[in-house]
Design an enzyme around this catalytic site. Structure first.
Site, PDB file in Angstrom:
ATOM      1  N   HIS A   1       7.018   8.633   4.852  1.00  0.00           N
ATOM      2  CA  HIS A   1       5.649   9.580   5.034  1.00  0.00           C
ATOM      3  C   HIS A   1       5.944  11.133   4.581  1.00  0.00           C
ATOM      4  CE1 HIS A   1       3.654   6.415   7.577  1.00  0.00           C
ATOM      5  NE2 HIS A   1       4.598   6.124   6.770  1.00  0.00           N
TER       6      HIS A   1
ATOM      7  N   ASP B   1       0.761  -1.161   0.157  1.00  0.00           N
ATOM      8  CA  ASP B   1      -0.142   0.063  -0.109  1.00  0.00           C
ATOM      9  C   ASP B   1       0.826   1.251   0.045  1.00  0.00           C
ATOM     10  OD1 ASP B   1       0.776  -0.956   2.902  1.00  0.00           O
ATOM     11  OD2 ASP B   1      -0.625   0.646   3.551  1.00  0.00           O
TER      12      ASP B   1
ATOM     13  N   GLU C   1      -0.908  -1.911   5.136  1.00  0.00           N
ATOM     14  CA  GLU C   1      -0.171  -1.835   6.249  1.00  0.00           C
ATOM     15  C   GLU C   1      -0.039  -0.438   7.036  1.00  0.00           C
ATOM     16  OE1 GLU C   1       2.937  -1.153   8.978  1.00  0.00           O
ATOM     17  OE2 GLU C   1       2.921   0.100   7.028  1.00  0.00           O
ATOM     18  N   GLU C   2      -0.267   0.507   6.160  1.00  0.00           N
ATOM     19  CA  GLU C   2      -0.220   2.047   6.760  1.00  0.00           C
ATOM     20  C   GLU C   2      -1.797   2.186   7.595  1.00  0.00           C
ATOM     21  OE1 GLU C   2       2.167   3.652   7.057  1.00  0.00           O
ATOM     22  OE2 GLU C   2       3.423   3.264   5.026  1.00  0.00           O
TER      23      GLU C   2
ATOM     24  N   ARG D   1      18.412  -7.534  14.068  1.00  0.00           N
ATOM     25  CA  ARG D   1      18.643  -7.689  15.510  1.00  0.00           C
ATOM     26  C   ARG D   1      17.535  -8.396  16.216  1.00  0.00           C
ATOM     27  NH1 ARG D   1      20.599  -3.957  19.884  1.00  0.00           N
ATOM     28  NH2 ARG D   1      18.963  -4.022  21.283  1.00  0.00           N
TER      29      ARG D   1
HETATM   30 ZN   LIG Z   1       4.906   3.769   6.329  1.00  0.00          ZN
HETATM   31 ZN   LIG Z   2       6.354   1.219   5.766  1.00  0.00          ZN
END
Ligand SMILES: [Zn+2]
Ligand SMILES: [Zn+2]
Length: 399
Positions: A372, A88, A146-147, A184
Site C-alpha cells: 500500500h 483489485d 479484496e481491499e 503455517r
Molecule cells: Zn492490500
Molecule cells: Zn493484498
C-alpha cells in the site's frame, strides 16, 4: 514425484515466465479498483476459456470462476480443489520509476494482486495441459475487491464455492525475501473490524463547564480505558490491536461541543478473541460515558474474519513449498503472521484450506517498500516460485 517429473515441471514453468511477467506488467499498467475490475476480469475469462474451462463471469459483479475438469470423473464424484486469486488495485498514485508503472492516475497495484492474478492464470495453463494426471477438478476463483470493501463474501454467497472441497491461495509479501515461502497452520492473517464511536455530552460555554457535560473529556477517558483490552484483558499469547485513528469534535477553543466522533480499527487472531473485543469495546465505551453523565453509541462494522489455516491443507502446501524452494527456505514461525487482514478468510470459513505467503522482497530491485506504499513493488522472481508451489500442491492433492 520422481526427479524427471520435477525437472519437467520446472521446464514447463520456465517456458511460461516471459508470458507470466508480461501479463503481470500489463495488469500493473492498467490497475482497476474494487468492483471495477472490468478489463482485468475480461482478460481472466478470455484466458480461461481459451484453455477450455467452464467459465462463469459476473459473480459479485466482476468475479470470475473457471472450472478445470480432470480425468477422474464428473463434478461431485471427485474432489475439487479451489485456487483463489484477487484482482483489485488500490486508490494510490504510483511513484515507482519502472517503465510498466500505472498508466492510470490515482490507481495502483500496490499490494501485488496483479501478481496473484498472473500466477493463478499460469497455474491454470500448466494444469490444463496435465488434465490426464488430475483425478479431480480444479476451480480457479478470481475475486474482486479484496481491499477494504470485500469481494470474497459476495462470491461465496453467489455460489462460487459450490462443489469445492478445499482451497489454497497465496499473498506475495514485500517484507520477506524472494526465495522464501511462509506456511503455517492456524491463524495467519488477523480479523479487521472498523469502529465508530459517537460520544454524546451536553454542549456549553468553555468557561462554565459545570453547566455542560464535556464529551471531549469523556472521549479521552474512553480512549485510555480501551487500552486495557490489550494490556490487561488479552493473553500475552493472543495478539490483538485496538487503534483509534481518527477523532473529530468541536468548533472553537471556548465551546464545549455536543458530541465527539471517533473512528478506529480492531484486529484479532481468533473468532473468540474477536467476539470478546467487540463486546468489551461496547461495554467500556458505553460504561465510561454513562459514568460521566454522557452516552456513547458504538458501531462495529465491515468486519473481515481472521484467516485460519487447516493443518492437513497446510501440510500439503508445506510439502509443495519444501520441494520448490528447499525445506530451509520455508518459514513456519511467527515471523510470517500479520495483523493485516485478507478476505480469503470467507473462503477458508467455507472449506478447510491454506493461505500462504511468498517472499517478494529484493533490495537490488528496490522491492523493499511496504504494501500500500506508492513505491511498492515485487521482485518478479517470486512469480514462478508461487506458480510452482500452487501447481505442486494441486498435483499432489489430485494424484
Ligand atoms: Zn492490500
Ligand atoms: Zn493484498
Amino acid at each position: 514425484m520422481s526427479v524427471s517429473q520435477d525437472d519437467r515441471l520446472k521446464a514447463e514453468i520456465d517456458e511460461r515466465v516471459p508470458d507470466l511477467v508480461a501479463m503481470r506488467r500489463d495488469l500493473h499498467e492498467h490497475p482497476e479498483t474494487a468492483f471495477e475490475e472490468v478489463r482485468t476480469s475480461a482478460i481472466v475469462a478470455q484466458r480461461l476459456r481459451a484453455l477450455g474451462f467452464a467459465v462463469q463471469t459476473g459473480i459479485a459483479q466482476t468475479g470470475v470462476v473457471g472450472l478445470l475438469q480432470g480425468s477422474g470423473g464428473a463434478e461431485g464424484d471427485v474432489k475439487t480443489l479451489a485456487i483463489r486469486a484477487d484482482m483489485d488495485a488500490l486508490p494510490i498514485h504510483e511513484l515507482t520509476a519502472v517503465d510498466y508503472r500505472s498508466q492510470i492516475d490515482g490507481k495502483m497495484h500496490a499490494c501485488g494482486h496483479d501478481g496473484h492474478t498472473s500466477i493463478a492464470l499460469t497455474v491454470a495453463d500448466i494444469l490444463s495441459k496435465r488434465r490426464a494426471e488430475l483425478k479431480g477438478n480444479v476451480k480457479f476463483i478470481f475475486q474482486p475487491a479484496e481491499e477494504s470493501i470485500g469481494g470474497a463474501e459476495p462470491m461465496v454467497q453467489q455460489g462460487a464455492m459450490q462443489g469445492v472441497d478445499n482451497i489454497i491461495g497465496l499473498h506475495l509479501i514485500s517484507n520477506q525475501p524472494v526465495g522464501r515461502v511462509g506456511v503455517r497452520a492456524g491463524s495467519v492473517f488477523a480479523s479487521a473490524d472498523k469502529l465508530k464511536f459517537v460520544v454524546h455530552g451536553k454542549g456549553g460555554h468553555g468557561g462554565m463547564p459545570q453547566t455542560a457535560v464535556d464529551p471531549i473529556v469523556i472521549a479521552a477517558y474512553i480512549i485510555t480505558a480501551l487500552q486495557v483490552l490489550v494490556s490487561r484483558e488479552s493473553s500475552p499469547f493472543s495478539p490483538a490491536v485496538v487503534t483509534i485513528g481518527m477523532i473529530n469534535a468541536g468548533t472553537a477553543s471556548n465551546i464545549i461541543p455536543e458530541y465527539v466522533e471517533m473512528h478506529g480499527t480492531m484486529r484479532a487472531f481468533t473468532a473468540t478473541q474477536r467476539a470478546y473485543l467487540e463486546r468489551r469495546i461496547q461495554e467500556i465505551a458505553g460504561g465510561v460515558a454513562l459514568a460521566m453523565g454522557g452516552s456513547c453509541e458504538v458501531e462495529v462494522f465491515d468486519g473481515c474474519p481472521p484467516c485460519v489455516n487447516d493443518p492437513v491443507m497446510t501440510e500439503l502446501v508445506y510439502q509443495a513449498a519444501a520441494t520448490t524452494v528447499g525445506e530451509q527456505a520455508v518459514d513456519t514461525g511467527e515471523d510470517i503472521l500479520t495483523t493485516g487482514a485478507d478476505d480469503m478468510s470467507y473462503f477458508l470459513n467455507t472449506v478447510p484450506g491454506c493461505y500462504f505467503i511468498v517472499g517478494a522482497q529484493n533490495q537490488e530491485k528496490e522491492a523493499i517498500y511496504p504494501h500500500h506504499h506508492p513505491r511498492f513493488n515485487i521482485d518478479e522472481d517470486a512469480l514462478p516460485i508461487a506458480v510452482e508451489v500452487l501447481t505442486r500442491a494441486a498435483l499432489d492433492y489430485l494424484k
